[in-house]
Design an enzyme around this catalytic site. Structure first.
Site, PDB file in Angstrom:
ATOM      1  CD  GLU A 150      -0.236  -1.453   3.080  1.00  0.00           C
ATOM      2  OE1 GLU A 150      -0.341  -1.621   4.280  1.00  0.00           O
ATOM      3  OE2 GLU A 150      -0.076  -2.385   2.288  1.00  0.00           O
TER       4      GLU A 150
ATOM      5  CG  ASP B 235      17.137  20.349 -33.743  1.00  0.00           C
ATOM      6  OD1 ASP B 235      17.526  19.925 -34.848  1.00  0.00           O
ATOM      7  OD2 ASP B 235      16.757  21.512 -33.555  1.00  0.00           O
TER       8      ASP B 235
ATOM      9  CG  ASP C 130      16.021  24.451 -29.867  1.00  0.00           C
ATOM     10  OD1 ASP C 130      15.817  23.844 -30.938  1.00  0.00           O
ATOM     11  OD2 ASP C 130      16.949  25.260 -29.708  1.00  0.00           O
TER      12      ASP C 130
ATOM     13  CG  ASP D 213      13.135  19.767 -32.618  1.00  0.00           C
ATOM     14  OD1 ASP D 213      13.536  19.008 -33.513  1.00  0.00           O
ATOM     15  OD2 ASP D 213      13.754  20.788 -32.271  1.00  0.00           O
TER      16      ASP D 213
ATOM     17  CG  ASN E 286       6.266 -11.868   7.268  1.00  0.00           C
ATOM     18  OD1 ASN E 286       7.006 -12.797   7.586  1.00  0.00           O
ATOM     19  ND2 ASN E 286       6.485 -10.629   7.648  1.00  0.00           N
TER      20      ASN E 286
ATOM     21  CG  ASN F 253       0.886  -4.433   5.758  1.00  0.00           C
ATOM     22  OD1 ASN F 253       1.884  -4.932   5.255  1.00  0.00           O
ATOM     23  ND2 ASN F 253      -0.012  -3.761   5.064  1.00  0.00           N
TER      24      ASN F 253
END
Length: 867
Positions: free
Chosen positions: A305, A347, A608, A612, A676, A701
């Protein structure tokens, strides 16, 4: 100077009865004006207001759709529908429904906080990207109702007559009708760093970089003025096609795919184990309610979790560390993807080079280095140049060249003759200095410089000079020629007839030089397992030269037309052996990225320019720079505050460090949770009582999860960042398949000692196993957090503190007044000593087994397919 023009055609300006469905498509610059006008249903004298309004309604606004963005609710739901999130949500709700309100609430709270952090982070990035999309002009000058007026750029329509002047940003794709010394900078569109001359006339070449009669949206006017017929607007432009990549739904990133796959594995294991335990206990006649509660507790115990939280916090901390190293992260998961990257496409202009033209060589007529041609050219540039990029490069190379000289006359650069001249008085008397295109200048020369003297220039010498130009071009250098002659007669403005009988002085050669750090950064990336490829819209000759200068294989440069001629399968083979690509269109850049991905590579893209954007959007991780176009920044996952490959190399290292810490949590969950829960499942069937109460399982846990909150701050060994990091699911399962049963083996040893040696009661059994379980789970963190020997690689203070604090709380709890609340009973001293010996033996066994489990994963990782 008169405008270069084509004859104006008489067309009816009344609105046509029916507008065409769309404007000219494809290489419109290869079609004649009459054809284009017929396709657009317009003339060459502008539109009327009514016709423009109809066209705006028909073709739409001259703007682009914004990038796809989920609303807040949709973004949260997308994250909650991931398998791991669904498992956690179900486990939390079932825990609450069966009375374990505290444990269930903690699970749901952890999930909610993780989803919230991720959603808020990407929400900020989306808003930032929208702010960066303002990349084109806000106003445009068009001819309406017989006169030029200024209108919002969104209202420009196909058929408009457009006027563009120096400094303007071109608002639409258009074909040139008239021009006056007009040049445009198209580096952001085509990758060509030099300003491009634009003039009317038919062009047969299909490549946009060779379309000398076309203006493209997003280009910047450098010099002069042009009038052009608008052919395409909005998404139909070359700019719009690149920007439209932002509006397309993007495929999941490698990290998202891996996390999804891991969630599915956990879901299958959880469901299978829970159903098996529940079925066995019911068949054996155990109480159904107790069995159900125990099964639910097992499901919670199996579920990692904290993984969403650990992932988000680790990535967020990685984002902060990367910000300190000049990398702004827009999408958190991209940090992992950067660490997993095996190929970086970049580029050329502005990333590997400065995007600033510099004087590279100054040669005399014989091809020898000589400063005189550049010095004379700098005098002309300083006194009477057009202040373009070539003139700036000359004056930067010789900043004091104009001192001692006085401007007496000037003939501006004539794009028809391709020459310009300056009449200057100075140390050498009165000189007419000519510079321009080599073939044009050489043709006007009757002599050439030979040291302090001059000699006649025969036709063979003309051919020799032009041959020198071709040699420079093969080296990727752009050349101009320089000539001079002594002025005789009264001083006046020079004319075209005065440009004759010159002495050829030599050549000035220019280049867009590579950054000094580029070659070293490429070597550093190569050592880290990242191969670099240049994807440029510039001339293949220029790309080959740059590739050689920065240490890449430059023997073969694949051009755009060659890429277009290859099928997808053939291209996927070729891209593995080619490091440099030239004259690529935006779509071809994205296609090369897809070809690399098809061979199993994790691809990054650094760019840039507007051209691109498709490659940035297609890549697994897109990288842009602070000064890039808005479209490029919006398409990128990360923005570099310094346009330097060294920054990318730093980011790769940080991405791998971040993922290494995430992988630690996965390993720990594999070795502890799975082991476990497997032990509990076996014990719950074999024992006449529950081996641990549901509340004790949830407490176990919770304490274990708290022990791992320091993982995002743990240090990482250099060996863990040496090669691309990938989430190898087979390696995770192999690790769980070895370490989980090993943990269960020592649990069973504990069971045997408690029952057969000490004859422990149910309460003593549960307490002793709780203590053994907590000690082995938490202490093994220090063993499996590193691939090397644990005593040589110490954890960070944060991880050591969180782990030892959780262990202290777990060991003290049964001996405190709270112990009875959880059903604990204080064990006898012999039992405690036995638990201590078993724990030490377990840690020693894990240390011994670990190398055989971890090293195969590393070898498999090094064989990951790529280009």
């Amino acid at each position: 100077m008169e405008m270069t023009a084509v004859p104006m055609l008489a067309y009816d300006t009344a609105p046509p009865p029916d507008l065409p469905a769309s404007g000219p498509t494809g290489a419109f610059w290869t079609r004649g004006l009459e054809t284009i006008c017929a396709e657009l249903g317009c003339g060459l004298d502008g539109l009327g207001s009514v016709d423009a309004a109809r066209r705006l309604e028909r073709y739409g606004s001259n703007s682009d759709a914004g990038p796809r963005a989920d609303g807040a609710l949709r973004a949260v739901l997308r994250r909650l529908l991931e398998p791991l999130a669904l498992i956690l949500l179900a486990a939390g709700l079932v825990s609450v429904a069966t009375g374990e309100v505290v444990g269930g609430a903690i699970i749901v709270a952890i999930l909610g906080l993780s989803v919230g952090l991720d959603t808020v982070q990407e929400g900020h990035a989306t808003r930032a990207a929208e702010a960066l999309r303002q990349a084109v002009a806000l106003k445009a000058e068009v001819r309406r109702d017989g006169r030029f007026v200024t209108v919002p750029v969104e209202q420009v329509v196909p058929g408009d007559l457009l006027r563009v002047r120096a400094g303007d940003i071109v608002p639409a794709d258009a074909v040139v009708i008239e021009s006056d010394a007009f040049t445009a900078a198209e580096a952001a569109l085509t990758g060509e760093p030099y300003p491009v001359e634009k003039r009317p006339g038919l062009v047969t070449a299909a490549e946009p970089a060779e379309a000398s009669n076309a203006l493209f949206r997003g280009a910047v006017a450098q010099t002069g003025e042009a009038t052009a017929l608008v052919v395409a607007t909005g998404p139909a432009t070359m700019f719009g096609a690149a920007a439209s990549a932002l509006a397309e739904a993007q495929a999941p990133s490698p990290f998202q795919r891996d996390l999804h796959a891991f969630g599915l594995v956990v879901a299958r294991l959880t469901i299978g184990l829970v159903l098996a335990v529940l079925a066995f206990r019911v068949v054996l006649g155990r109480p159904v309610l107790d069995s159900l509660l125990f099964a639910v507790a097992l499901a919670v115990g199996l579920t990692p979790e904290l993984l969403p939280m650990v992932t988000t916090v680790t990535l967020s901390r990685g984002a902060l560390r990367m910000a300190a190293r000049k990398v702004i992260v827009k999408r958190l998961a991209a940090i992992h993807d950067l660490g997993a990257m095996t190929v970086l496409c970049t580029d050329k202009t502005g990333t590997l080079t400065f995007a600033e033209i510099a004087l590279a060589r100054s040669l005399d007529p014989a091809g020898r280095e000589n400063a005189r041609p550049a010095r004379l050219a700098a005098v002309a540039a300083d006194l009477g140049g057009d202040r373009g990029s070539l003139d700036a490069a000359l004056t930067n190379a010789h900043p004091n060249a104009g001192q001692g000289w006085v401007l007496s006359g000037r003939r501006a650069f004539d794009y028809g003759r391709r020459t310009g001249s300056v009449l200057a008085q100075g140390p050498e008397g009165t000189l007419l200095i000519l510079k321009g295109a080599p073939e044009a200048v050489v043709a006007l020369c009757t002599a050439r410089r030979a040291g302090e003297w001059t000699e006649p220039m025969a036709p063979a010498a003309h051919d020799e000079a032009l041959g020198q130009v071709r040699i420079l071009a093969e080296d990727g250098l752009r050349s101009i020629a320089v000539a001079s002659r002594v002025w005789s007669g009264p001083v006046r403005q020079p004319g075209a007839t005065d440009e004759a009988d010159f002495v050829f002085e030599g050549f000035c050669a220019f280049a867009d030089p590579p950054k000094p750090t580029a070659a070293a950064a490429i070597v550093r990336l190569a050592r880290a397992g990242v191969r670099l490829k240049i994807l440029s819209g510039d001339d293949p000759v220029m790309v080959r030269r740059l590739a050689g200068l920065v240490g890449l294989r430059a023997g073969t440069v694949l051009s755009g037309p060659e890429v277009a001629a290859l099928g997808d399968a053939a291209l996927a083979v070729r891209v593995r052996k080619v490091d440099a690509f030239g004259r690529l269109t935006p779509d071809q850049k994205a296609r090369v990225v897809r070809a690399l991905q098809a061979r199993g590579a994790v691809v990054g893209f650094l760019g840039d320019g507007i051209n691109d954007a498709p490659g940035l959007a297609q890549a697994d991780v897109g990288l842009s720079v602070e000064g890039a176009t808005g479209v490029a920044q919006a398409a990128a996952d990360m923005i570099l505050l310094a346009s330097d490959l060294e920054v990318v190399a730093d980011g790769v290292e940080e991405g791998r460090r971040t993922f290494a810490n995430i992988l630690k949590y996965v390993r720990m969950g594999a070795s502890s949770n799975f082991g476990n829960m497997l032990s509990m499942a076996v014990a719950s069937v074999a024992l006449p009582f529950l081996p641990m109460l549901p509340t004790q399982i949830l407490l176990n846990n919770l304490l274990y999860d708290l022990s791992e909150v320091g993982i995002p701050f743990d240090r990482v060994a250099p060996s863990a960042t040496a090669q691309p990091q990938v989430w190898d699911m087979a390696a995770v399962l192999r690790f769980a398949g070895v370490m989980g049963p090993l943990s269960s083996l020592f649990d069973l040893l504990t069971f045997g000692a408690l029952l057969l040696v000490f004859g422990a009661s149910a309460e003593e059994f549960r307490t002793a196993w709780f203590l053994e379980s907590m000690a082995t789970q938490i202490l093994v963190i220090f063993v499996i957090r590193t691939s090397g020997r644990s005593w040589k690689d110490h954890p960070s203070a944060a991880l050591a503190g969180s782990s030892l604090a959780a262990l202290a709380a777990a060991l003290a709890l049964p001996f405190s007044p709270l112990g009875s609340w959880f059903g604990f009973q204080i064990p006898d001293l012999p039992i405690l000593l036995a638990i201590g010996l078993i724990t030490v033996a377990y840690l020693a066994a894990v240390e011994a087994v670990k190398p055989s489990v971890v090293r195969p994963r590393q070898r498999a990782q090094s064989r990951r397919p790529g280009a």
